[in-house]
Design a protein around this motif. Sequence first.
Motif, PDB file in Angstrom:
ATOM      1  N   MET A 114      -2.791 -10.529   0.350  1.00  0.00           N
ATOM      2  CA  MET A 114      -2.059  -9.457   1.036  1.00  0.00           C
ATOM      3  C   MET A 114      -1.312  -8.613   0.005  1.00  0.00           C
ATOM      4  O   MET A 114      -0.465  -9.113  -0.721  1.00  0.00           O
ATOM      5  N   ALA A 115      -1.648  -7.351  -0.083  1.00  0.00           N
ATOM      6  CA  ALA A 115      -1.072  -6.462  -1.086  1.00  0.00           C
ATOM      7  C   ALA A 115       0.401  -6.183  -0.806  1.00  0.00           C
ATOM      8  O   ALA A 115       0.866  -6.240   0.334  1.00  0.00           O
ATOM      9  N   LEU A 116       1.139  -5.873  -1.878  1.00  0.00           N
ATOM     10  CA  LEU A 116       2.540  -5.478  -1.762  1.00  0.00           C
ATOM     11  C   LEU A 116       2.624  -3.956  -1.673  1.00  0.00           C
ATOM     12  O   LEU A 116       2.068  -3.254  -2.523  1.00  0.00           O
ATOM     13  N   ASN A 117       3.320  -3.464  -0.669  1.00  0.00           N
ATOM     14  CA  ASN A 117       3.564  -2.024  -0.560  1.00  0.00           C
ATOM     15  C   ASN A 117       4.815  -1.609  -1.324  1.00  0.00           C
ATOM     16  O   ASN A 117       4.858  -0.543  -1.931  1.00  0.00           O
ATOM     17  N   ARG A 118       5.821  -2.475  -1.266  1.00  0.00           N
ATOM     18  CA  ARG A 118       7.113  -2.146  -1.873  1.00  0.00           C
ATOM     19  C   ARG A 118       7.663  -3.369  -2.600  1.00  0.00           C
ATOM     20  O   ARG A 118       7.531  -4.497  -2.119  1.00  0.00           O
ATOM     21  N   LEU A 119       8.269  -3.161  -3.762  1.00  0.00           N
ATOM     22  CA  LEU A 119       8.867  -4.224  -4.551  1.00  0.00           C
ATOM     23  C   LEU A 119      10.253  -3.784  -5.006  1.00  0.00           C
ATOM     24  O   LEU A 119      10.390  -2.721  -5.618  1.00  0.00           O
ATOM     25  N   VAL A 120      11.264  -4.589  -4.689  1.00  0.00           N
ATOM     26  CA  VAL A 120      12.649  -4.263  -5.024  1.00  0.00           C
ATOM     27  C   VAL A 120      13.247  -5.430  -5.810  1.00  0.00           C
ATOM     28  O   VAL A 120      13.149  -6.579  -5.395  1.00  0.00           O
ATOM     29  N   LEU A 121      13.860  -5.119  -6.961  1.00  0.00           N
ATOM     30  CA  LEU A 121      14.494  -6.132  -7.808  1.00  0.00           C
ATOM     31  C   LEU A 121      15.923  -5.727  -8.119  1.00  0.00           C
ATOM     32  O   LEU A 121      16.218  -4.533  -8.254  1.00  0.00           O
ATOM     33  N   SER A 122      16.774  -6.721  -8.270  1.00  0.00           N
ATOM     34  CA  SER A 122      18.109  -6.465  -8.809  1.00  0.00           C
ATOM     35  C   SER A 122      18.533  -7.643  -9.675  1.00  0.00           C
ATOM     36  O   SER A 122      18.319  -8.809  -9.302  1.00  0.00           O
ATOM     37  N   ASN A 123      19.057  -7.332 -10.854  1.00  0.00           N
ATOM     38  CA  ASN A 123      19.595  -8.322 -11.792  1.00  0.00           C
ATOM     39  C   ASN A 123      18.564  -9.371 -12.201  1.00  0.00           C
ATOM     40  O   ASN A 123      18.879 -10.558 -12.335  1.00  0.00           O
ATOM     41  N   PHE A 124      17.344  -8.920 -12.409  1.00  0.00           N
ATOM     42  CA  PHE A 124      16.269  -9.824 -12.833  1.00  0.00           C
ATOM     43  C   PHE A 124      16.020  -9.617 -14.321  1.00  0.00           C
ATOM     44  O   PHE A 124      15.504  -8.579 -14.738  1.00  0.00           O
ATOM     45  N   ARG A 125      16.433 -10.571 -15.145  1.00  0.00           N
ATOM     46  CA  ARG A 125      16.391 -10.463 -16.602  1.00  0.00           C
ATOM     47  C   ARG A 125      17.059  -9.158 -17.052  1.00  0.00           C
ATOM     48  O   ARG A 125      18.212  -8.931 -16.741  1.00  0.00           O
ATOM     49  N   ASN A 126      16.319  -8.252 -17.734  1.00  0.00           N
ATOM     50  CA  ASN A 126      16.963  -7.032 -18.218  1.00  0.00           C
ATOM     51  C   ASN A 126      16.868  -5.878 -17.230  1.00  0.00           C
ATOM     52  O   ASN A 126      17.248  -4.750 -17.546  1.00  0.00           O
ATOM     53  N   ILE A 127      16.357  -6.151 -16.026  1.00  0.00           N
ATOM     54  CA  ILE A 127      16.232  -5.110 -15.006  1.00  0.00           C
ATOM     55  C   ILE A 127      17.457  -5.141 -14.095  1.00  0.00           C
ATOM     56  O   ILE A 127      17.693  -6.117 -13.386  1.00  0.00           O
ATOM     57  N   VAL A 128      18.231  -4.064 -14.133  1.00  0.00           N
ATOM     58  CA  VAL A 128      19.435  -3.989 -13.290  1.00  0.00           C
ATOM     59  C   VAL A 128      19.034  -3.769 -11.838  1.00  0.00           C
ATOM     60  O   VAL A 128      19.465  -4.479 -10.930  1.00  0.00           O
ATOM     61  N   PHE A 156      12.795  -8.587  -3.384  1.00  0.00           N
ATOM     62  CA  PHE A 156      12.362  -8.286  -2.019  1.00  0.00           C
ATOM     63  C   PHE A 156      11.015  -7.575  -2.076  1.00  0.00           C
ATOM     64  O   PHE A 156      10.745  -6.793  -2.994  1.00  0.00           O
ATOM     65  N   ALA A 157      10.154  -7.843  -1.099  1.00  0.00           N
ATOM     66  CA  ALA A 157       8.878  -7.125  -1.023  1.00  0.00           C
ATOM     67  C   ALA A 157       8.479  -6.937   0.428  1.00  0.00           C
ATOM     68  O   ALA A 157       8.771  -7.777   1.288  1.00  0.00           O
ATOM     69  N   ARG A 158       7.808  -5.828   0.669  1.00  0.00           N
ATOM     70  CA  ARG A 158       7.166  -5.597   1.960  1.00  0.00           C
ATOM     71  C   ARG A 158       5.656  -5.613   1.735  1.00  0.00           C
ATOM     72  O   ARG A 158       5.145  -4.874   0.891  1.00  0.00           O
ATOM     73  N   LEU A 159       4.960  -6.478   2.472  1.00  0.00           N
ATOM     74  CA  LEU A 159       3.524  -6.606   2.326  1.00  0.00           C
ATOM     75  C   LEU A 159       2.797  -5.580   3.185  1.00  0.00           C
ATOM     76  O   LEU A 159       3.383  -4.985   4.096  1.00  0.00           O
ATOM     77  N   ALA A 160       1.521  -5.418   2.910  1.00  0.00           N
ATOM     78  CA  ALA A 160       0.745  -4.391   3.603  1.00  0.00           C
ATOM     79  C   ALA A 160       0.713  -4.609   5.108  1.00  0.00           C
ATOM     80  O   ALA A 160       0.660  -3.654   5.882  1.00  0.00           O
ATOM     81  N   GLY A 161       0.767  -5.850   5.536  1.00  0.00           N
ATOM     82  CA  GLY A 161       0.743  -6.137   6.966  1.00  0.00           C
ATOM     83  C   GLY A 161       2.079  -6.005   7.654  1.00  0.00           C
ATOM     84  O   GLY A 161       2.185  -6.212   8.870  1.00  0.00           O
ATOM     85  N   GLY A 162       3.137  -5.671   6.874  1.00  0.00           N
ATOM     86  CA  GLY A 162       4.462  -5.508   7.440  1.00  0.00           C
ATOM     87  C   GLY A 162       5.397  -6.663   7.205  1.00  0.00           C
ATOM     88  O   GLY A 162       6.615  -6.544   7.417  1.00  0.00           O
ATOM     89  N   THR A 163       4.889  -7.814   6.776  1.00  0.00           N
ATOM     90  CA  THR A 163       5.729  -8.972   6.487  1.00  0.00           C
ATOM     91  C   THR A 163       6.672  -8.664   5.325  1.00  0.00           C
ATOM     92  O   THR A 163       6.277  -8.020   4.350  1.00  0.00           O
TER      93      THR A 163
END
Length: 364
Positions: A1-15, A71-78
């Motif tokens: 199931m593909a990812l439509n959206r990917l959200v990160l915060s405070n992951f290693r050097n990514i604010v 956080f991620a939203r998958l192609a099917g909406g999950t």
Amino acid sequence: MALNRLVLSNFRNIVSVDLQLAPAVNLFCGANGSGKTSLLEAVHMLASGRSFRSRQSQTVIRHEADVLAVFARLAGGTTLGVEKRRDGQGRIRINQSPAESSSQLASCLPLQVINSESFAALDGGPGVRRQLLDWTVFHVEHGFALQWKVYQTALKQRNALLRRGKIDSKSLDPWEQQLVKSGEAVDMLRREVFSRLNVQFQRRLLDLPESVFGALQLHYRGGWKKELSLGEALQASREGDLAQGFTRVGPHRADLRFVIHGQPAHAVLSRGQQKMAVCALRTAMASVVEGAQKAVFLVDDLPSELDEGNQALFAHWVSACASQVLVTGIEHSVTARPWLQLPEPWNAPKMFHVEHGVVTAAEN
């Protein structure tokens, strides 16, 4: 199931980053240490609850922060969400509701990782190869996870008794009965899936030089002598198990063997050839799972692992069995090259530039 959206915060050097991903190929390019692999780690955490580089979540949290979130939203909406705190606490959510275990994440997001550590399947220990088979069985046979959990519980109890030394058979019998029941179920499911996996593996070997790979065979070993039932094997091994303090036979000792003319494949194949055998295996795994749910591939710096021709072949294999691929590299043109040769939509990768933890969409 593909990812439509990917959200990160405070992951290693990514604010903080909020990405809209393409349905097929996504390329993340930048200098070493820019944060490219961190993006792949974050997706892996969404599918397993942990990074593929470290089991200690505290080391993944950005040094100035107390909590990371993915956080991620998958192609099917999950929707999937994972939060890790520096004090060791955390939360896993699926569709905004608490999840009971990380295996629920894995069910939602079948994932294959291709990086420098992925190529240890041929010369690594049996546990490495057993995990590959079990990943496939888990996603195909939904009763496998429960049977494996029951087996491991019984195994732990039997080993605890064995470590005591002198014990009567009545103490071992109940746990051995449970080991036999769940262990034979695990073995049966593994064998059924292995037969399908081997067919897909052999099909991919046909794309490789016959002079090298024509004799390569993949064998499954259940973890005890095939002429015995599991119950008979446990009985025959009991005295030695008591002396050693652990259970020496059973599905927990299963293995996949790569063999060429009776010799271990890693002793015959070059390092580059071993890598292609592993790529063939992992895409074969995804192909078996494809009927249930297509996998997402995370590919870390492919140009440094494979030559140009093998990159193109691997990309072809991935396009036939995956729902999506996230690829890292240093140069955009080099990283994109094997994908541009594929049919739509795989030949239109979405490109991102990564620098000092900042991710921006690049012009194609």
